[in-house]
Structures are given as C-alpha cells and as structure tokens.
Design a protein around this motif. Structure first.
Motif, PDB file in Angstrom:
ATOM      1  N   GLU A 103       0.816  -1.209   0.000  1.00  0.00           N
ATOM      2  CA  GLU A 103       0.000   0.000   0.000  1.00  0.00           C
ATOM      3  C   GLU A 103       0.853   1.264   0.000  1.00  0.00           C
ATOM      4  OE1 GLU A 103      -3.291   2.210  -0.400  1.00  0.00           O
ATOM      5  OE2 GLU A 103      -3.219   0.014  -0.412  1.00  0.00           O
ATOM      6  N   ASN A 104       1.955   1.238   0.790  1.00  0.00           N
ATOM      7  CA  ASN A 104       2.760   2.451   0.942  1.00  0.00           C
ATOM      8  C   ASN A 104       4.142   2.379   0.313  1.00  0.00           C
ATOM      9  OD1 ASN A 104       0.764   3.811   2.552  1.00  0.00           O
ATOM     10  ND2 ASN A 104       1.329   2.454   4.241  1.00  0.00           N
ATOM     11  N   GLN A 105       4.622   1.168   0.003  1.00  0.00           N
ATOM     12  CA  GLN A 105       5.936   1.071  -0.605  1.00  0.00           C
ATOM     13  C   GLN A 105       6.045  -0.185  -1.454  1.00  0.00           C
ATOM     14  OE1 GLN A 105       5.631   0.503   2.743  1.00  0.00           O
ATOM     15  NE2 GLN A 105       7.046  -1.106   3.384  1.00  0.00           N
ATOM     16  N   LEU A 106       7.064  -0.215  -2.289  1.00  0.00           N
ATOM     17  CA  LEU A 106       7.334  -1.351  -3.166  1.00  0.00           C
ATOM     18  C   LEU A 106       8.511  -2.142  -2.611  1.00  0.00           C
ATOM     19  CD1 LEU A 106       6.691  -2.556  -6.130  1.00  0.00           C
ATOM     20  CD2 LEU A 106       8.788  -1.350  -6.784  1.00  0.00           C
ATOM     21  N   LEU A 107       8.352  -3.466  -2.510  1.00  0.00           N
ATOM     22  CA  LEU A 107       9.444  -4.341  -2.114  1.00  0.00           C
ATOM     23  C   LEU A 107       9.988  -5.042  -3.346  1.00  0.00           C
ATOM     24  CD1 LEU A 107       7.783  -6.155   0.944  1.00  0.00           C
ATOM     25  CD2 LEU A 107       9.034  -3.978   0.949  1.00  0.00           C
ATOM     26  N   MET A 108      11.300  -5.165  -3.429  1.00  0.00           N
ATOM     27  CA  MET A 108      11.904  -5.889  -4.532  1.00  0.00           C
ATOM     28  C   MET A 108      13.127  -6.642  -4.032  1.00  0.00           C
ATOM     29  SD  MET A 108      13.511  -4.602  -8.158  1.00  0.00           S
ATOM     30  CE  MET A 108      15.082  -4.191  -7.409  1.00  0.00           C
ATOM     31  N   VAL A 109      13.300  -7.868  -4.530  1.00  0.00           N
ATOM     32  CA  VAL A 109      14.473  -8.654  -4.173  1.00  0.00           C
ATOM     33  C   VAL A 109      15.217  -9.023  -5.448  1.00  0.00           C
ATOM     34  CG1 VAL A 109      13.293 -10.889  -4.244  1.00  0.00           C
ATOM     35  CG2 VAL A 109      15.300 -10.595  -2.767  1.00  0.00           C
ATOM     36  N   GLY A 110      16.540  -9.018  -5.338  1.00  0.00           N
ATOM     37  CA  GLY A 110      17.363  -9.396  -6.479  1.00  0.00           C
ATOM     38  C   GLY A 110      18.826  -9.344  -6.121  1.00  0.00           C
ATOM     39  N   ASP A 111      19.586 -10.335  -6.578  1.00  0.00           N
ATOM     40  CA  ASP A 111      21.029 -10.358  -6.383  1.00  0.00           C
ATOM     41  C   ASP A 111      21.414 -10.239  -4.905  1.00  0.00           C
ATOM     42  OD1 ASP A 111      23.600 -10.629  -7.323  1.00  0.00           O
ATOM     43  OD2 ASP A 111      23.917  -8.487  -7.624  1.00  0.00           O
ATOM     44  N   GLU A 112      20.678 -10.977  -4.037  1.00  0.00           N
ATOM     45  CA  GLU A 112      20.947 -11.010  -2.601  1.00  0.00           C
ATOM     46  C   GLU A 112      20.814  -9.637  -1.937  1.00  0.00           C
ATOM     47  OE1 GLU A 112      23.274 -13.207  -4.673  1.00  0.00           O
ATOM     48  OE2 GLU A 112      21.385 -14.240  -4.282  1.00  0.00           O
ATOM     49  N   VAL A 113      19.928  -8.801  -2.472  1.00  0.00           N
ATOM     50  CA  VAL A 113      19.657  -7.483  -1.884  1.00  0.00           C
ATOM     51  C   VAL A 113      18.148  -7.251  -1.837  1.00  0.00           C
ATOM     52  CG1 VAL A 113      20.015  -4.982  -2.069  1.00  0.00           C
ATOM     53  CG2 VAL A 113      21.830  -6.553  -2.785  1.00  0.00           C
ATOM     54  N   LEU A 114      17.664  -6.719  -0.703  1.00  0.00           N
ATOM     55  CA  LEU A 114      16.272  -6.293  -0.589  1.00  0.00           C
ATOM     56  C   LEU A 114      16.214  -4.786  -0.825  1.00  0.00           C
ATOM     57  CD1 LEU A 114      13.261  -6.624   0.292  1.00  0.00           C
ATOM     58  CD2 LEU A 114      14.047  -6.207   2.638  1.00  0.00           C
ATOM     59  N   TYR A 115      15.404  -4.382  -1.804  1.00  0.00           N
ATOM     60  CA  TYR A 115      15.224  -2.966  -2.124  1.00  0.00           C
ATOM     61  C   TYR A 115      13.818  -2.534  -1.711  1.00  0.00           C
ATOM     62  CZ  TYR A 115      19.163  -3.826  -5.341  1.00  0.00           C
ATOM     63  OH  TYR A 115      20.369  -4.188  -5.898  1.00  0.00           O
ATOM     64  N   GLN A 116      13.698  -1.297  -1.209  1.00  0.00           N
ATOM     65  CA  GLN A 116      12.382  -0.738  -0.921  1.00  0.00           C
ATOM     66  C   GLN A 116      12.280   0.654  -1.541  1.00  0.00           C
ATOM     67  OE1 GLN A 116      10.370  -1.718   2.822  1.00  0.00           O
ATOM     68  NE2 GLN A 116      12.347  -2.399   3.603  1.00  0.00           N
ATOM     69  N   TYR A 117      11.109   0.889  -2.149  1.00  0.00           N
ATOM     70  CA  TYR A 117      10.882   2.138  -2.871  1.00  0.00           C
ATOM     71  C   TYR A 117       9.624   2.827  -2.341  1.00  0.00           C
ATOM     72  CZ  TYR A 117      14.150   0.161  -6.305  1.00  0.00           C
ATOM     73  OH  TYR A 117      15.240  -0.381  -6.921  1.00  0.00           O
ATOM     74  N   GLU A 118       9.637   4.130  -2.420  1.00  0.00           N
ATOM     75  CA  GLU A 118       8.488   4.943  -2.041  1.00  0.00           C
ATOM     76  C   GLU A 118       7.742   5.373  -3.303  1.00  0.00           C
ATOM     77  OE1 GLU A 118       7.603   9.281   0.110  1.00  0.00           O
ATOM     78  OE2 GLU A 118       9.659   8.629  -0.310  1.00  0.00           O
ATOM     79  N   TYR A 119       6.410   5.265  -3.274  1.00  0.00           N
ATOM     80  CA  TYR A 119       5.609   5.713  -4.414  1.00  0.00           C
ATOM     81  C   TYR A 119       5.562   7.234  -4.463  1.00  0.00           C
ATOM     82  CZ  TYR A 119       3.740   0.935  -4.197  1.00  0.00           C
ATOM     83  OH  TYR A 119       3.600  -0.427  -4.162  1.00  0.00           O
ATOM     84  N   LEU A 120       5.739   7.770  -5.659  1.00  0.00           N
ATOM     85  CA  LEU A 120       5.543   9.201  -5.906  1.00  0.00           C
ATOM     86  C   LEU A 120       4.458   9.343  -6.963  1.00  0.00           C
ATOM     87  CD1 LEU A 120       9.304  10.275  -6.030  1.00  0.00           C
ATOM     88  CD2 LEU A 120       7.750  10.399  -4.070  1.00  0.00           C
ATOM     89  N   ASN A 121       4.061  10.565  -7.265  1.00  0.00           N
ATOM     90  CA  ASN A 121       2.960  10.779  -8.208  1.00  0.00           C
ATOM     91  C   ASN A 121       3.205  10.127  -9.557  1.00  0.00           C
ATOM     92  OD1 ASN A 121       1.367  12.176  -6.418  1.00  0.00           O
ATOM     93  ND2 ASN A 121       2.209  14.186  -6.965  1.00  0.00           N
TER      94      ASN A 121
END
Length: 413
Positions: free
Chosen positions: A383-401
């Motif tokens: 709902e508030n952020q995007l989770l992504m996994v790849g190459d042994e790293v967890l990435y988190q992103y914030e939604y913008l317009n």
C-alpha cells in the motif's frame, strides 16, 4: 632457439585449430540439470529456528504485516523486521529443507519442505513454533527444470532424497542430445477479501491463500488444502492442471496459473474443486502472471533454460474470461517477476534492472522509471511502498505521483 620455440607454438596452434575443425558440428553447448540431494535423516531433522545468517541464493519474497520473508532456495526463509522500511533488520532464519514457497494467514505460516507441508506459529516472531507437519501431501513438488540433459548420478533411494536441481551449461555431443529423445526417462522420486490477516507474495509464488483454502501448485497439479482450522490443514483432492506449472495468482473467483506453455484460468466459486475455464497459449517460455481489471500481464523469459528465443511482456484481454485474447506485446531483456499498484506496472527485467510503466493505456505503455545496474528478481507492491528482491539485496521504494524513489537497501549475504 627462438625460431624452434616459435615453430613449436605454430605447430601446436595448428593442431588445436585442426582438432576444433574436426569437432565442428559434433559438439554444442547444452543445459545440464543435476540433482541436489540430502539424506532422509537430514530431511526429517531439517526444520529449525535459528539466528540470522547470510543468504546463499535469494528466492521468492513474501510480506506479512511488519515482516518480510525471503526464501533462501531449498534451505529456508529469512525473517526481516520491516517496522521501519528505511532501516529493515534481519531477525531470524527458519531452516526448512527443500523450501521454496510460503504463505501466511492469521499468524500461521505454511511452507513446503520438499513433499511435506509445514505449519508454523509466528504469533510471537521471537519464538516461532513448529506445530504441524503433513507428510507427502505435495507429491510432485520437486519441480523439474527446463534442461537438455538430466544427470542423476549415484542416488541411494533408500537413504537419500532430491530436494531440487541446479543447472549448468556444458559442451556435449550433438549425437547424445539427439539420442536422448529416443529414450524414455524413468526416474523414481521418494518423496484478500475477508477480515483475516493474509500476507502477500510476489508474482513468482506457487502458494496462494484465498479465504479458507490454500492452493499450492506443482509441475502438474493444484494441491488444495482446507485451512479453516489453521493449525490442522485438511489435504483435499488434487486438481490436475497440465504441464510445467510455475506460478499462481488470484483475482476474485479465479486462479491464474502461469506455465511454460501458457496461462491457465480456473474458477474457484466452489473453492474445494477448482474447475478449468480457459487458457492462453504463448509457446514455451518461463511465465509469471498478474491480473488487474480486464487484463492479465504476463512476462515471458526466453533463453536456453526457458525455451523461447525472445523475451517480452504479453498483455492479454480477459474481459471474456472464457476467451482470453492477446492485446499487445512489448519487448524485454530477460524478465522475471512483475507487479501492479494502481496505474503503475513494475517489471523485474533481470540484469536490465527494474522498469516502471504507466499502464493507463495498455496499447501505449509509458516508461516512468528505469533503475539500471541492479539484478532484479521479484516485486511486491504494498500500500505504501514497493518491495523488490534481487542479487541477494532487498530494495524498498516509495511511491511518488509519477515515479518511485529508493528509500532503503538491505544486503542479505
């Protein structure tokens, strides 16, 4: 002396060239699958809760409340406290032999352990408990990889089990490859709408909880479990679904199965007995699927392992659920998982990075972002952020317009 050395080198080089020329056409590069094995004793004792540890090979990602679970292929699940997305913390490792998938409902975690279904109580994340084990209910759960050769080696079926496969590229005789298709392979394996709190998996998931039922797909079947009694799942009759089933996605009263041959749609109006509705064929390729509104979004990954020669995004019109029709295709490099949040489409395009599109007009996708120089695998749009996994790293992103912004990374190894 120098002249003699040069002459010898020339003769050796000529010999090597002649040898390669003689072998020209006799050999080619093939994908070879080799089994990963454990002893039956290790399998029976292969579930435990231990301290955080480095990840070996990051697999699928799952989100439940303030926690993120990341599969360590065939080994278990890393538990991450994501109360503060800007600073996630590894807190435990659930060791599960042969594990590749999980799903969670109301603090009960369901996980595959080769052919067994494990049930764990995670109501106290600091004191996870194993409460049930259903043996041999996921009978075809050891998924065969796409490969040109299968090497079984020495397997002691009395004492050993296959938990999965690794694939490598090797140079083999073309004649051996051609003869392979004339032989029979004979191998024996021993083997979100209610008030409940249900977690969310990515597009590569093989487990899916819908109300009081857990659906787990293997290469050929939909394994159905009634989980009304959360700690004591009831193993119901499997539903045969075809070949090379890879992923499962739910929307309303339908299950969408991604396979290497196409997308299969099943009706779960009667949840204990999914019934076939329709299919969309696309040839042979690795294939996760997500659905939003009248469209299914399917990424196809080509290459040696997956069969197809080209990769891309297929958008399929499912407004007539009984007659899916291809609406539009877009080229991609080598995609894996994908996800949707409102009008944003997120695609993990493998080594080509994370690509973000505006899908308002499916006939004309607009790229909003492209995060390059990262190896991407799967995403979960929360709902508030995007989770992504790849190459042994967890990435988190914030939604913008009109795009998204990176807010944190967590090294898993």
């Amino acid at each position: 002396m120098k002249i003699k050395v040069v002459l010898v080198l020339i003769i050796i080089s000529f010999g090597l060239f002649s040898c390669e020329k003689d072998e020209d056409g006799k050999y080619a590069d093939y994908l070879v699958a080799k089994p990963l094995k454990i002893t039956k004793a290790e399998f029976k004792e292969g579930v435990d809760i231990i301290a955080p540890m480095p990840i070996d090979e990051s697999g699928k990602i799952y989100s439940y409340e303030n926690y993120i679970f990341i599969n360590d292929k065939y080994k278990g699940v890393h538990v991450i406290d994501n109360t503060n997305p800007s600073s996630p913390k590894k807190i435990a490792f659930i060791k599960i032999a042969g594990n590749v998938d999980i799903s969670v409902k109301d603090d009960y975690l369901y996980a595959d352990s080769i052919t067994d279904l494990m049930v764990l109580d995670i109501s106290n994340i600091q004191n996870i408990k194993i409460i049930n084990r259903l043996e041999n209910v996921l009978r075809d759960n050891v998924v065969w990889p796409a490969a040109d050769f299968y090497e079984y080696g020495e397997i002691d079926y009395e004492n050993e089990m296959i938990i999965g496969w690794e694939t490598v590229t090797e140079r083999r005789l073309v004649e051996d490859y051609e003869e392979r298709f004339g032989r029979e392979i004979d191998v024996v394996f021993n083997m979100e709408t209610d008030a409940s709190s249900v977690g969310q998996g990515g597009s590569l998931a093989r487990f899916k909880i819908v109300d009081d039922y857990l659906y787990a797909v293997d290469s050929h079947n939909i394994n159905v479990f009634n989980i009304e009694d959360l700690g004591n799942p009831e193993d119901l009759e499997d539903v045969y679904a075809g070949f090379d089933i890879e992923t499962i996605f739910n929307r309303g009263n339908y299950l969408f199965l991604g396979s290497m041959r196409g997308m299969y749609i099943y009706d779960i109006t009667t949840p204990a007995t999914p019934t076939f509705v329709s299919e969309f064929e696309h040839g042979t390729a690795c294939d996760p699927v997500v659905v939003d509104g009248d469209y299914a979004y399917v990424t196809l990954r080509g290459g040696n392992e997956c069969g197809a020669t080209e990769s891309g995004l297929f958008i399929v019109d499912i407004s007539d659920i009984a007659n899916p029709v291809l609406e539009k295709t877009y080229p991609l490099e080598g995609p894996y998982g994908l996800g949707i949040k409102d009008e944003k489409l997120f695609i993990c395009d493998g080594a080509a990075g994370l690509k973000v599109y505006d899908k308002t007009d499916v006939a004309d996708l607009k790229q909003l972002n492209h995060f390059k120089n990262i190896d991407t695998f799967d995403v979960i749009p929360l709902e508030n952020q995007l989770l992504m996994v790849g190459d042994e790293v967890l990435y988190q992103y914030e939604y913008l317009n009109n795009n998204i912004k990176l807010i944190s990374t967590l090294e898993l190894n």
